[in-house]
Design a protein around this motif. Structure first.
Motif, PDB file in Angstrom:
ATOM      1  N   LEU A 120      -1.987   0.751  -3.846  1.00  0.00           N
ATOM      2  CA  LEU A 120      -3.208   0.682  -3.041  1.00  0.00           C
ATOM      3  C   LEU A 120      -4.424   0.394  -3.919  1.00  0.00           C
ATOM      4  CD1 LEU A 120      -4.685   0.920  -0.362  1.00  0.00           C
ATOM      5  CD2 LEU A 120      -4.776   3.403  -0.720  1.00  0.00           C
ATOM      6  N   ASP A 140       5.024  -3.527   6.517  1.00  0.00           N
ATOM      7  CA  ASP A 140       3.717  -3.670   7.155  1.00  0.00           C
ATOM      8  C   ASP A 140       3.011  -4.945   6.727  1.00  0.00           C
ATOM      9  OD1 ASP A 140       4.076  -1.284   8.483  1.00  0.00           O
ATOM     10  OD2 ASP A 140       2.945  -0.105   7.036  1.00  0.00           O
ATOM     11  N   SER A 141       2.985  -5.214   5.429  1.00  0.00           N
ATOM     12  CA  SER A 141       2.270  -6.403   4.960  1.00  0.00           C
ATOM     13  C   SER A 141       3.020  -7.691   5.308  1.00  0.00           C
ATOM     14  CB  SER A 141       1.979  -6.312   3.464  1.00  0.00           C
ATOM     15  OG  SER A 141       3.159  -6.124   2.718  1.00  0.00           O
ATOM     16  N   ARG A 167      -0.120   5.140  -4.393  1.00  0.00           N
ATOM     17  CA  ARG A 167      -1.525   5.200  -4.804  1.00  0.00           C
ATOM     18  C   ARG A 167      -1.856   4.057  -5.757  1.00  0.00           C
ATOM     19  NH1 ARG A 167      -4.103   6.974  -9.040  1.00  0.00           N
ATOM     20  NH2 ARG A 167      -2.320   8.008  -9.971  1.00  0.00           N
ATOM     21  N   VAL A 197      -4.197  -1.278   5.687  1.00  0.00           N
ATOM     22  CA  VAL A 197      -3.297  -0.165   5.385  1.00  0.00           C
ATOM     23  C   VAL A 197      -2.510   0.097   6.657  1.00  0.00           C
ATOM     24  CG1 VAL A 197      -3.120   2.235   4.662  1.00  0.00           C
ATOM     25  CG2 VAL A 197      -4.929   0.787   3.724  1.00  0.00           C
ATOM     26  N   THR A 219       0.846  -1.203   0.000  1.00  0.00           N
ATOM     27  CA  THR A 219       0.000   0.000   0.000  1.00  0.00           C
ATOM     28  C   THR A 219       0.880   1.250   0.000  1.00  0.00           C
ATOM     29  OG1 THR A 219      -0.142   0.005   2.420  1.00  0.00           O
ATOM     30  CG2 THR A 219      -1.908  -1.122   1.221  1.00  0.00           C
ATOM     31  N   SER A 220       2.123   1.113  -0.447  1.00  0.00           N
ATOM     32  CA  SER A 220       3.087   2.206  -0.338  1.00  0.00           C
ATOM     33  C   SER A 220       2.891   3.316  -1.366  1.00  0.00           C
ATOM     34  CB  SER A 220       4.513   1.663  -0.432  1.00  0.00           C
ATOM     35  OG  SER A 220       4.720   1.063  -1.703  1.00  0.00           O
ATOM     36  N   ASP A 247     -14.660   1.009   4.186  1.00  0.00           N
ATOM     37  CA  ASP A 247     -13.367   0.494   3.737  1.00  0.00           C
ATOM     38  C   ASP A 247     -13.372  -1.019   3.561  1.00  0.00           C
ATOM     39  OD1 ASP A 247     -13.540  -0.270   6.352  1.00  0.00           O
ATOM     40  OD2 ASP A 247     -11.604   0.533   6.959  1.00  0.00           O
TER      41      ASP A 247
END
Length: 183
Positions: free
Chosen positions: A65, A110-111, A62, A87, A59-60, A156
């Protein structure tokens, strides 16, 4: 259902009887005197899960994402379950039914953290290749009619596939105040 305390098992639990019923899938919860004890997941987890799958991936940017959001749509469509895009890493993976890992899940810290936490928690995890083995659903998750149903983005989270008449009816009921939407 009674919670299982592996540090202080009851005599019945020592005999291997952990849950009221012995049917359904069970998970290992302890080893006592060399014997492995199994229990239903709901018997050992105090909080129920949300019924939503968590979708992890890059998600780093646009573009990344947007790609992950489109993939979450596919998750909701094929698994017939709500799908939420993660996210950041501020999620407790144990509160979700499953974790679905996009092809890009190894591209950001993160992921990767979420994906590994899910594996460590012995959760149901699938990768994109496995997800695409599931057929696209055309059955409405509300009225169960075999129609041209598709997931709908609600906040979301993608909903399971819903047909247009059911979406229109839900919108009408919300507009008239007959249906409350959870915040």
């Amino acid at each position: 259902m009674h919670a299982f305390d592996s540090t202080n098992p009851t005599p019945a639990q020592l005999d291997g009887i952990v849950c009221a019923g012995e049917d359904g899938p069970m998970v290992p919860v302890a080893t006592v005197d060399g014997w492995q004890i199994f229990a239903h997941r709901m018997c050992v987890e105090p909080t129920p899960r949300s019924g939503v799958v968590l979708v992890v991936g890059d998600t780093s940017s646009r573009v990344a994402l947007e790609d992950l959001v489109a993939f979450a749509y596919d998750c909701a469509d094929r698994l017939q379950m709500p799908a939420k895009v993660a996210v950041g890493r501020g999620y407790d993976v144990s509160q979700y039914e499953a974790v679905v890992r996009h092809d890009s899940w190894m591209d950001t810290v993160d992921s990767v953290v979420l994906g590994i936490e899910a594996r460590e928690a012995d959760m149901f995890c699938i990768d994109a290749d496995t997800l695409y083995a599931y057929p696209i659903s055309t059955v409405c998750a509300h009225c169960w009619e075999d129609d041209d149903a598709a997931p709908v983005l609600a906040g979301d989270t993608w909903t399971p596939p819903v047909c247009r008449p059911c979406v229109e009816e839900a919108a009408r009921m919300v507009a008239t105040g007959a249906l409350l939407v959870a915040a």
